[in-house]
Design an enzyme around this catalytic site. Structure first.
Site, PDB file in Angstrom:
ATOM      1  N   LYS A 134       0.856  -1.190   0.000  1.00 23.08           N
ATOM      2  CA  LYS A 134       0.000   0.000   0.000  1.00 23.08           C
ATOM      3  C   LYS A 134       0.888   1.235   0.000  1.00 23.08           C
ATOM      4  O   LYS A 134       1.702   1.435   0.911  1.00 23.08           O
ATOM      5  CB  LYS A 134      -0.921  -0.002   1.214  1.00 23.08           C
ATOM      6  CG  LYS A 134      -1.765   1.265   1.301  1.00 23.08           C
ATOM      7  CD  LYS A 134      -2.814   1.190   2.381  1.00 23.08           C
ATOM      8  CE  LYS A 134      -3.568   2.513   2.493  1.00 23.08           C
ATOM      9  NZ  LYS A 134      -4.607   2.464   3.509  1.00 23.08           N
ATOM     10  N   ARG A 158     -10.760  10.369   1.781  1.00 22.22           N
ATOM     11  CA  ARG A 158     -10.626  11.060   3.070  1.00 22.22           C
ATOM     12  C   ARG A 158     -11.827  11.963   3.328  1.00 22.22           C
ATOM     13  O   ARG A 158     -12.211  12.177   4.467  1.00 22.22           O
ATOM     14  CB  ARG A 158      -9.294  11.810   3.134  1.00 22.22           C
ATOM     15  CG  ARG A 158      -8.141  10.788   3.026  1.00 22.22           C
ATOM     16  CD  ARG A 158      -6.830  11.213   3.603  1.00 22.22           C
ATOM     17  NE  ARG A 158      -5.850  10.143   3.377  1.00 22.22           N
ATOM     18  CZ  ARG A 158      -4.574  10.331   3.085  1.00 22.22           C
ATOM     19  NH1 ARG A 158      -4.101  11.559   2.989  1.00 22.22           N
ATOM     20  NH2 ARG A 158      -3.778   9.294   2.894  1.00 22.22           N
ATOM     21  N   ARG A 187       1.136  10.160   5.484  1.00 21.89           N
ATOM     22  CA  ARG A 187       1.353   8.828   6.032  1.00 21.89           C
ATOM     23  C   ARG A 187       2.661   8.220   5.524  1.00 21.89           C
ATOM     24  O   ARG A 187       2.798   7.004   5.434  1.00 21.89           O
ATOM     25  CB  ARG A 187       0.207   7.913   5.630  1.00 21.89           C
ATOM     26  CG  ARG A 187      -1.187   8.425   5.945  1.00 21.89           C
ATOM     27  CD  ARG A 187      -2.177   7.290   5.868  1.00 21.89           C
ATOM     28  NE  ARG A 187      -3.570   7.691   5.792  1.00 21.89           N
ATOM     29  CZ  ARG A 187      -4.284   8.153   6.814  1.00 21.89           C
ATOM     30  NH1 ARG A 187      -3.718   8.320   7.981  1.00 21.89           N
ATOM     31  NH2 ARG A 187      -5.561   8.452   6.661  1.00 21.89           N
ATOM     32  N   GLU A 241       7.327  -6.529   0.880  1.00 22.39           N
ATOM     33  CA  GLU A 241       6.212  -6.369   1.812  1.00 22.39           C
ATOM     34  C   GLU A 241       5.212  -7.525   1.661  1.00 22.39           C
ATOM     35  O   GLU A 241       4.660  -8.015   2.640  1.00 22.39           O
ATOM     36  CB  GLU A 241       5.487  -5.039   1.545  1.00 22.39           C
ATOM     37  CG  GLU A 241       6.220  -3.802   2.053  1.00 22.39           C
ATOM     38  CD  GLU A 241       5.930  -3.532   3.526  1.00 22.39           C
ATOM     39  OE1 GLU A 241       5.340  -4.383   4.197  1.00 22.39           O
ATOM     40  OE2 GLU A 241       6.312  -2.433   3.991  1.00 22.39           O
ATOM     41  N   LYS A 279      -2.246  -1.559  -3.693  1.00 20.03           N
ATOM     42  CA  LYS A 279      -3.093  -0.375  -3.628  1.00 20.03           C
ATOM     43  C   LYS A 279      -2.251   0.881  -3.742  1.00 20.03           C
ATOM     44  O   LYS A 279      -1.264   0.973  -3.024  1.00 20.03           O
ATOM     45  CB  LYS A 279      -3.826  -0.399  -2.290  1.00 20.03           C
ATOM     46  CG  LYS A 279      -4.734   0.758  -2.045  1.00 20.03           C
ATOM     47  CD  LYS A 279      -5.332   0.659  -0.673  1.00 20.03           C
ATOM     48  CE  LYS A 279      -6.151   1.902  -0.411  1.00 20.03           C
ATOM     49  NZ  LYS A 279      -6.637   1.940   0.930  1.00 20.03           N
ATOM     50  N   SER A 336     -10.213   5.638  -4.534  1.00 23.38           N
ATOM     51  CA  SER A 336     -11.166   6.712  -4.765  1.00 23.38           C
ATOM     52  C   SER A 336     -10.742   7.666  -5.880  1.00 23.38           C
ATOM     53  O   SER A 336     -11.538   8.003  -6.748  1.00 23.38           O
ATOM     54  CB  SER A 336     -11.402   7.474  -3.461  1.00 23.38           C
ATOM     55  OG  SER A 336     -10.181   7.936  -2.919  1.00 23.38           O
ATOM     56  N   TYR A 389     -15.128   1.042  -6.539  1.00 20.57           N
ATOM     57  CA  TYR A 389     -16.389   1.713  -6.242  1.00 20.57           C
ATOM     58  C   TYR A 389     -17.376   1.527  -7.391  1.00 20.57           C
ATOM     59  O   TYR A 389     -18.559   1.810  -7.250  1.00 20.57           O
ATOM     60  CB  TYR A 389     -16.134   3.202  -5.956  1.00 20.57           C
ATOM     61  CG  TYR A 389     -15.223   3.382  -4.759  1.00 20.57           C
ATOM     62  CD1 TYR A 389     -15.739   3.298  -3.463  1.00 20.57           C
ATOM     63  CD2 TYR A 389     -13.851   3.549  -4.909  1.00 20.57           C
ATOM     64  CE1 TYR A 389     -14.906   3.402  -2.366  1.00 20.57           C
ATOM     65  CE2 TYR A 389     -13.005   3.655  -3.805  1.00 20.57           C
ATOM     66  CZ  TYR A 389     -13.542   3.582  -2.541  1.00 20.57           C
ATOM     67  OH  TYR A 389     -12.714   3.667  -1.454  1.00 20.57           O
TER      68      TYR A 389
HETATM   69  C1  PBG Z   1      -7.004   3.632   5.578  1.00 20.19           C
HETATM   70  C2  PBG Z   1      -7.524   3.559   4.197  1.00 20.19           C
HETATM   71  C3  PBG Z   1      -7.435   4.529   3.193  1.00 20.19           C
HETATM   72  C4  PBG Z   1      -8.048   4.010   2.075  1.00 20.19           C
HETATM   73  C5  PBG Z   1      -8.519   2.752   2.406  1.00 20.19           C
HETATM   74  N1  PBG Z   1      -8.163   2.472   3.712  1.00 20.19           N
HETATM   75  C6  PBG Z   1      -6.931   5.899   3.263  1.00 20.19           C
HETATM   76  C7  PBG Z   1      -5.514   6.147   3.517  1.00 20.19           C
HETATM   77  O1  PBG Z   1      -4.680   5.242   3.587  1.00 20.19           O
HETATM   78  O2  PBG Z   1      -5.208   7.324   3.666  1.00 20.19           O
HETATM   79  C8  PBG Z   1      -8.171   4.703   0.763  1.00 20.19           C
HETATM   80  C9  PBG Z   1      -9.121   4.108  -0.187  1.00 20.19           C
HETATM   81  C10 PBG Z   1      -9.453   4.956  -1.340  1.00 20.19           C
HETATM   82  O3  PBG Z   1      -8.849   6.011  -1.599  1.00 20.19           O
HETATM   83  O4  PBG Z   1     -10.385   4.574  -2.047  1.00 20.19           O
HETATM   84  N2  PBG Z   1      -7.906   3.098   6.488  1.00 20.19           N
END
Ligand code: PBG
Length: 326
Positions: free
Chosen positions: A198, A208, A219, A235, A250, A276, A315
């Site tokens: 990720k 968010r 992050r 990983e 991801k 997203s 989505y």
């Molecule tokens: C963290 C999480 C995130 C997403 C899924 N789980 C946000 C992040 O890591 O900041 C993002 C998913 C998306 O953008 O569709 N719990």
């Protein structure tokens, strides 16, 4: 002109193309991420994610039944607690009455085993600071203390009825901690879908808003650097060694090299998350008439599968499933 090889022969009719297509989208391999919010009385549309809503418990249940009818593989459930239910430790993430755990229980009671119910195992939706873990006095996310809470959260989710938990916080050792926690409580059959590779991505922006995450900052100390390819494999290997039942890459669309690497090395099924930002860009361009939304969505998911993913979180899962039936 004589040409022995004329690849176009296999493209002459829709039936011909359909017969030789190497990759197909099957609704069973699509997972729909869903948001359930506390303290709302009707669903709230998300402006940055056209077609996506924050659900009430009831509208979530309705959506779940629809997902079953459409033959979707799973639902990945995210909880959005009321603002005054957030705290530094993300307590509502592991409280039985926390919005996500309540939703899991309700979903399992309603749809049983007809679809795979997955839970986001992470603290960011539940913390006031918006980080995925506990922040210590020096402002750092404390890896090991966070893993302990993930284990606690996973147990609460399993108890509520999740078939799989999805640790998305990128703490080192999180899969092992969760496996141990689940096994200790007798949840040996609850699986772990590990967010293995990720990346710290700008494409999470719309999400968010969806979960009203309070994060200021970034992050980058726990999510991966988009510059790194080899680390995606490393990983993933670590997560498999720690007991991940499935691994995930991801974002997906801009990370197809990683998807291909992971598909090549993994001994467990590989998921990829079309996040997203990836989804919303297609929607936004479609709204402006610059792109055919349906066709672009379908192509984007097809390409993720072609790269080697077995399962895609998107989505657009419901729309795609309906489209595939036509
Ligand atoms: C963290 C999480 C995130 C997403 C899924 N789980 C946000 C992040 O890591 O900041 C993002 C998913 C998306 O953008 O569709 N719990």
């Amino acid at each position: 002109m004589t040409a022995y090889y004329r690849p176009r022969r296999l493209r002459t009719t829709p039936a011909m193309r359909r017969m030789v297509a190497q990759t197909r989208i099957n609704p069973a391999q699509l997972v729909l991420p869903v948001f359930v919010a506390e303290g709302i009385t009707s669903p709230v549309a998300l402006t940055s994610m056209p077609g996506v809503q924050r659900h009430t418990m009831d509208s979530l249940v309705k959506l779940a039944h629809e997902a079953v009818i459409q033959g979707l593989g799973g639902l990945m459930v995210f909880g959005v607690p009321a603002e005054d239910n957030k705290d530094d430790l993300g307590t509502q993430a592991y409280a039985e009455q926390g919005i996500l755990n309540q939703a899991l229980a309700r979903l399992r009671a309603e749809v049983g085993d007809e679809i795979v119910i997955m839970a986001d195992t992470c603290l960011d939706e539940f913390t006031t600071h918006g980080h995925c873990g506990i922040v210590n006095r020096s402002g750092h996310v404390d890896n090991d203390a966070t893993c302990d809470l993930y284990a606690k959260q996973a147990v609460a989710q399993a108890r509520a009825g999740a078939h799989m938990v999805g640790p998305s916080g990128m703490m080192d050792g999180q899969v092992a901690a969760i496996r141990q926690g689940l096994d200790d409580e007798g949840f040996t059959d609850v699986g772990i879908l590990a967010y293995s590779a990720k990346y710290a991505s700008a494409f999470y922006g719309p999400f968010r808003e969806a979960v009203s995450c309070s994060l200021s900052g970034d992050r980058r100390t726990y999510q991966m650097d988009p510059a790194n390819r080899r680390e995606g494999s490393f990983e993933t290997e670590l997560d498999i060694a720690e007991g991940a039942d499935m691994v995930m890459v991801k974002p997906a669309g801009y990370y197809l090299d990683i998807v291909a690497d992971v598909a090549g090395l993994s001994s467990v099924p590989v998921a990829a998350y079309q996040v997203s930002g990836e989804y919303s860009m297609i929607q936004a361009a479609g709204e402006r008439g610059w792109i055919d939304t349906e066709a672009a969505l379908k192509e984007s998911v097809l390409c993720i599968l072609r790269a080697g993913a077995d399962v895609v979180l998107t989505y657009g899962a419901m729309d795609l499933a309906k489209e595939m039936k036509k």
